[in-house]
Every structure is written in structure tokens, then in C-alpha cells.
Design an enzyme around this catalytic site. Structure first.
Site, PDB file in Angstrom:
ATOM      1  N   GLU A   1       0.837  -1.208   0.000  1.00  0.00           N
ATOM      2  CA  GLU A   1       0.000   0.000   0.000  1.00  0.00           C
ATOM      3  C   GLU A   1       0.863   1.244   0.000  1.00  0.00           C
ATOM      4  O   GLU A   1       0.545   2.234  -0.671  1.00  0.00           O
ATOM      5  CB  GLU A   1      -0.918   0.001   1.224  1.00  0.00           C
ATOM      6  CG  GLU A   1      -1.876   1.185   1.296  1.00  0.00           C
ATOM      7  CD  GLU A   1      -1.301   2.437   1.927  1.00  0.00           C
ATOM      8  OE1 GLU A   1      -1.897   3.516   1.771  1.00  0.00           O
ATOM      9  OE2 GLU A   1      -0.234   2.354   2.584  1.00  0.00           O
ATOM     10  N   GLU A   2       1.952   1.215   0.778  1.00  0.00           N
ATOM     11  CA  GLU A   2       2.772   2.412   0.946  1.00  0.00           C
ATOM     12  C   GLU A   2       3.413   2.868  -0.367  1.00  0.00           C
ATOM     13  O   GLU A   2       3.814   4.026  -0.503  1.00  0.00           O
ATOM     14  CB  GLU A   2       3.853   2.185   2.008  1.00  0.00           C
ATOM     15  CG  GLU A   2       3.326   1.890   3.405  1.00  0.00           C
ATOM     16  CD  GLU A   2       2.660   3.087   4.059  1.00  0.00           C
ATOM     17  OE1 GLU A   2       2.576   4.160   3.420  1.00  0.00           O
ATOM     18  OE2 GLU A   2       2.207   2.970   5.215  1.00  0.00           O
TER      19      GLU A   2
ATOM     20  N   ASP B   1      -7.112   2.581   7.805  1.00  0.00           N
ATOM     21  CA  ASP B   1      -5.716   2.982   7.600  1.00  0.00           C
ATOM     22  C   ASP B   1      -5.470   4.391   8.111  1.00  0.00           C
ATOM     23  O   ASP B   1      -4.658   5.129   7.562  1.00  0.00           O
ATOM     24  CB  ASP B   1      -5.356   2.872   6.105  1.00  0.00           C
ATOM     25  CG  ASP B   1      -3.862   3.056   5.848  1.00  0.00           C
ATOM     26  OD1 ASP B   1      -3.068   2.875   6.794  1.00  0.00           O
ATOM     27  OD2 ASP B   1      -3.490   3.407   4.710  1.00  0.00           O
TER      28      ASP B   1
ATOM     29  N   HIS C   1       4.773   6.841  10.028  1.00  0.00           N
ATOM     30  CA  HIS C   1       5.977   6.712   9.187  1.00  0.00           C
ATOM     31  C   HIS C   1       7.268   7.083   9.923  1.00  0.00           C
ATOM     32  O   HIS C   1       8.224   7.541   9.302  1.00  0.00           O
ATOM     33  CB  HIS C   1       5.861   7.580   7.932  1.00  0.00           C
ATOM     34  CG  HIS C   1       4.809   7.134   6.974  1.00  0.00           C
ATOM     35  ND1 HIS C   1       4.639   7.706   5.735  1.00  0.00           N
ATOM     36  CD2 HIS C   1       3.857   6.171   7.059  1.00  0.00           C
ATOM     37  CE1 HIS C   1       3.638   7.122   5.097  1.00  0.00           C
ATOM     38  NE2 HIS C   1       3.141   6.183   5.892  1.00  0.00           N
TER      39      HIS C   1
END
Length: 473
Positions: free
Chosen positions: A336-337, A364, A434
Site C-alpha cells: 500500500e505504501e 488505515d 511513518h
């Protein structure tokens, strides 16, 4: 005895509503909205059973414990890494052992990028070792690194106004944080815009709501026809410091070294499990999160928590002996990232059945205490979702907001399928997002319980109602 009572309630409920396929005219239900409201209200006992089991009962904290086992065992799970593939195999085995149905892996080709060694040192006006994280897909620096003067800007407009000063320099973006959706453009496009004016590298102030000297990584995108330059994120503190230095007229020089490399695409998998529908098994309510993460922290918040509460939702339904009319399908996305790579390939594989998807759901944005549900769909579908959310009054989580979305479900939403995502504490989420701080320490088991209960109630009721959610197209 309590579990037997819940099982009886669920079975009785299924039998009472199993009255045949709805009659449609031009894809519009012929039932009155009051009839639909009455049907939703009849799920009150089932909703309470799910809430009790997840929040107060035998399986409270289960999602937190499942998440802890995964991320403590595997760690961060970057696309293309051995850690990600280990996590996929663990989840595949877990879903089978949990007694879910049609557990399988769907192959996906995913990007493989590694940051390697990296460092940045400010040489002028003083020596200062900076904390950095290279941005995903960035190239590395030449051997020996790059030493260059810095130009600090606060926006793309300022960069354009000062383009004549930019050639041969390292651009430092000190853009203010307004919201993630607005500010993230500097991470996505900062290197390209800097390269267009002749810069040799770019350093982006971390896109974060709060900082304790913590860089926050993420994907960036190059553009065809524009030179590729190395790019990394720096802390809010260093970006603001250099902005102050520059405003005083100080000359700033940085030495940057990045060993980042991109390797050929590698094999990965989307992980799928189901509770097969009892009456309309070809129709689907999709519930999801992504298993991959960045290569710092543990990927607990983004998005181990979302993946695990999506699994937990199916577990809760199964544990209560419930089987909805439609298939509840869990998908744990890969890559996904890197831009929803796994989800894109899933959509291409399954889009022929788009008319059979009643709702697509993705968690998410954290699994803190949700304030409601974000939803995208027709006015009629929104009215139905508001009634469903009223079943969550015992948790005081009843709001329906606009803009249900998610990188992995947007393909379906754009095709007209209603979409939902949890509305969460985004300030707290983007404080850890992140970064090295994305660990189990950032998680809260009691809040995860509530998130899982909300997720399970919504998924089950939509999957079990006699009619699919009405669409806008």
C-alpha cells in the site's frame, strides 16, 4: 451460556430476515425507508453482542495481543522485504487456524527499494549531525555524497520566485503543516520541483502534526523528463532552525550521503479470508487494512492495527456463530505504501464483479478511539449508514462523516461502490506516522477494542441486510 444465547439470537435473526431477494425497479429498492429502518433496528441485540464480546467480554484486548505478536515477531515490513513476506505467511497461518474460510494468497508484483546507509551533516554555520530518513523510491547520492549550499523555502511558489538562486543547491522545504492531505504534496513532489530549477538534492520538513526530533518517511514520486535527485525528510526542528538561520543571512552548507537503491520488482501477496454468505455468497462486503509498512518503527499504527481489527471483525462474527447473507471478505493488502500496488492488482483481477460489492471498507488512519465512520456513497446509502451507526450508541460512536476513502479501496469507490473508513484521532496518528515512533507503545488496547467493535458491527449488518447498499451510479 452467554455465548450460546448470542448464537441463538444470531441464528433467529437470520431466519427472521431471510425472506427472499429484494424486488428492484431500475435498480431502486421498492421498500420504504421506514421498512429499512425497522430492519436495521432489529439488529440491536446482535450489535450489543458484538460490542460486549469485543469491548467487555472474553475477547477484549485480543486485537491488541494479536498485533503485538505480529509486530514484535516480524518488525517493520517494507515492500519487497523478507520481513513483509514473513508477516504474510504468519497471517496466512493465523487466518487458517482461526477457522475462517477460503483463506488464500493472491500473487502481486511489488516494488523493492532499500534505503541502505544515510546521513546528513550541516557544516555551516556550525557542525550539526541531522536526523534524516530517505524517502521511498529516492535515488542515492553519488559516491562520496553531495556537499552543497542550502536554499530554504516555505512553498513551491517561493521556490519558483527564487528559481535563479536554486541551481546547484540543496532545497530545504520548511512548509507549514496544515493537514496531511494538503502538506503531503511537498513530500510527493518536492524532489521534482527542486530538480526543475536545477537543485542537486531536496530535504523536506517531515509531514507530521507533532515532533520530538523525529523524521517521518514516506513515498515520493519522480516525473518523466525531470532529472532524479536524492531526497529525504528531516525533522520539523531542523527545518525550522535552518529557516531561522537563513532569515538572518547565514550561509548554510550540508553534506548529504544516501545509499538508497531500487531493485527489480519482487513477488508478494494479498492475503484473503472469508465468511461465506449464507444466501447471496456471490455478493461481498470487503473489509481491509494493509500488512506492509515503512522500514522504521514496527508498523503497529500504520497499518498493523487496521489489518488486525479487520481480521478481528471476522473473528467476532464467527465467534458469535453468525453467518451473514453476503460474503464477508477480509483482504490484507501488500505494498500500500508504494501507492496501493496490491490493491490495484486486486481490482484488476476482480473488477468484473464490481456490481456484487455492497461496501468496501479500509482502516488505515489509526485504531484509536473512533469518533464515527467516514462514508462515500449515494444519499440513500448514507441515510442507511446513519441508521446502522445508531446501533453503536452504547459506544457513543454514531457519527457518519463524508469522504470515506483509502488508498486501497479508492479503485472501487471510483467505480461507484460505497466506501467506508474509520474516523480517528488524526493529530495523534500523524505524530507517529511513518516514524521510528510507530511501535506498540503508541497503541491503546481499550481503544482498539472499540475500533474493532465498530468495524465488526458495520461490516456484519451491511453484509446481512436483505438488500445491498443503493449506489449513486
Amino acid at each position: 451460556m452467554k455465548s450460546l444465547f448470542f448464537m441463538f439470537v444470531g441464528v433467529a435473526h437470520l431466519l427472521s430476515l431471510n425472506s427472499g431477494k429484494a424486488i428492484y425497479k431500475n435498480d431502486i429498492s421498492q421498500r420504504t425507508f421506514q421498512e429499512i429502518k425497522n430492519e436495521i433496528a432489529s439488529y440491536e441485540d446482535v450489535a450489543k453482542a458484538i460490542i460486549n464480546l469485543a469491548v467487555y467480554g472474553k475477547y477484549q484486548n485480543r486485537s491488541y495481543e494479536r498485533l503485538g505478536f505480529l509486530v514484535d515477531t516480524v518488525g517493520p515490513r517494507l515492500s519487497g522485504s523478507k520481513n513483509l513476506e514473513k508477516a504474510i505467511q504468519i497471517m496466512y497461518q493465523n487466518l487458517q487456524q482461526d477457522g475462517l474460510e477460503n483463506v488464500h494468497l493472491e500473487p502481486v508484483k511489488v516494488p523493492h527499494w532499500e534505503r541502505e546507509e544515510e546521513s546528513a551533516v550541516m557544516l555551516l554555520p556550525r557542525i550539526h549531525k541531522m536526523a534524516i530518513l530517505g524517502l521511498g523510491s529516492s535515488i542515492g547520492t553519488p559516491p562520496g555524497g553531495i556537499t552543497a549550499e542550502v536554499l530554504v523555502v516555505t512553498s513551491f511558489d517561493e521556490l519558483q520566485r527564487r528559481a535563479s538562486e536554486a541551481r546547484g543547491k540543496i532545497i530545504v522545504y520548511n512548509q507549514p503543516y496544515t493537514s496531511y492531505g494538503i502538506t503531503v504534496q511537498y513530500r510527493h513532489q518536492g524532489a521534482v520541483e527542486a530538480a526543475k530549477v536545477g537543485a542537486v538534492a531536496s530535504l523536506i520538513r517531515s509531514v507530521a502534526s507533532f515532533s520530538i526530533y523525529s523524521p517521518h518517511t514516506g513515498i515520493q514520486e519522480y516525473q518523466d523528463g525531470v532529472p532524479k535527485i536524492p531526497t529525504a525528510c528531516i525533522t520539523v526542528e531542523d527545518a525550522e532552525m535552518m529557516s531561522r538561520m537563513a532569515s538572518r543571512g547565514s550561509k548554510i552548507v550540508i553534506h548529504l550521503e544516501m545509499g538508497a537503491k531500487t531493485y527489480p520488482d519482487t513477488d508478494s501477496f494479498n492475503t484473503v479470508a472469508e465468511i461465506t454468505g449464507s444466501k447471496y455468497p456471490e455478493q461481498v462486503v470487503l473489509i481491509s487494512g494493509h500488512l506492509d509498512s515503512w522500514d522504521v518503527g514496527q508498523g503497529a499504527l500504520d497499518d498493523g492495527g487496521g489489518a488486525v481489527i479487520s481480521w478481528e471483525a471476522l473473528s467476532l462474527v464467527k465467534d458469535l456463530g453468525l453467518r451473514p447473507k453476503r460474503t464477508l471478505r477480509l483482504v490484507l493488502w501488500t505494498a500500500e505504501e508504494q501507492g496501493g500496488i496490491g490493491a490495484s492488482q486486486y481490482y484488476e483481477l476482480h473488477k468484473a464483479n464490481v456490481s456484487n460489492y455492497s461496501l468496501v471498507m479500509e482502516s488505515d488512519s489509526g485504531t484509536y478511539l473512533p469518533t464515527g465512520l467516514q462514508f462515500t456513497g449515494s444519499d440513500k446509502a448514507r441515510a442507511i449508514m446513519k441508521e446502522i451507526m445508531s446501533l453503536l450508541q452504547p459506544l457513543n460512536v454514531t457519527n457518519v462523516f463524508s469522504d470515506g476513502e483509502g488508498t486501497d479501496i479508492n479503485f472501487w469507490i471510483q467505480a461507484g461502490v460505497p466506501g467506508a473508513s474509520l474516523r480517528d484521532d488524526l493529530y495523534k496518528y500523524f505524530s507517529f506516522h511513518h516514524s521510528h515512533g510507530d511501535t506498540m507503545t503508541a497503541m491503546d488496547p481499550k481503544q482498539m477494542n472499540v475500533a474493532a467493535a465498530v468495524w465488526a458491527v458495520v461490516a456484519y449488518v451491511v453484509a446481512d441486510m436483505e438488500e445491498m447498499l443503493p449506489r449513486s451510479r
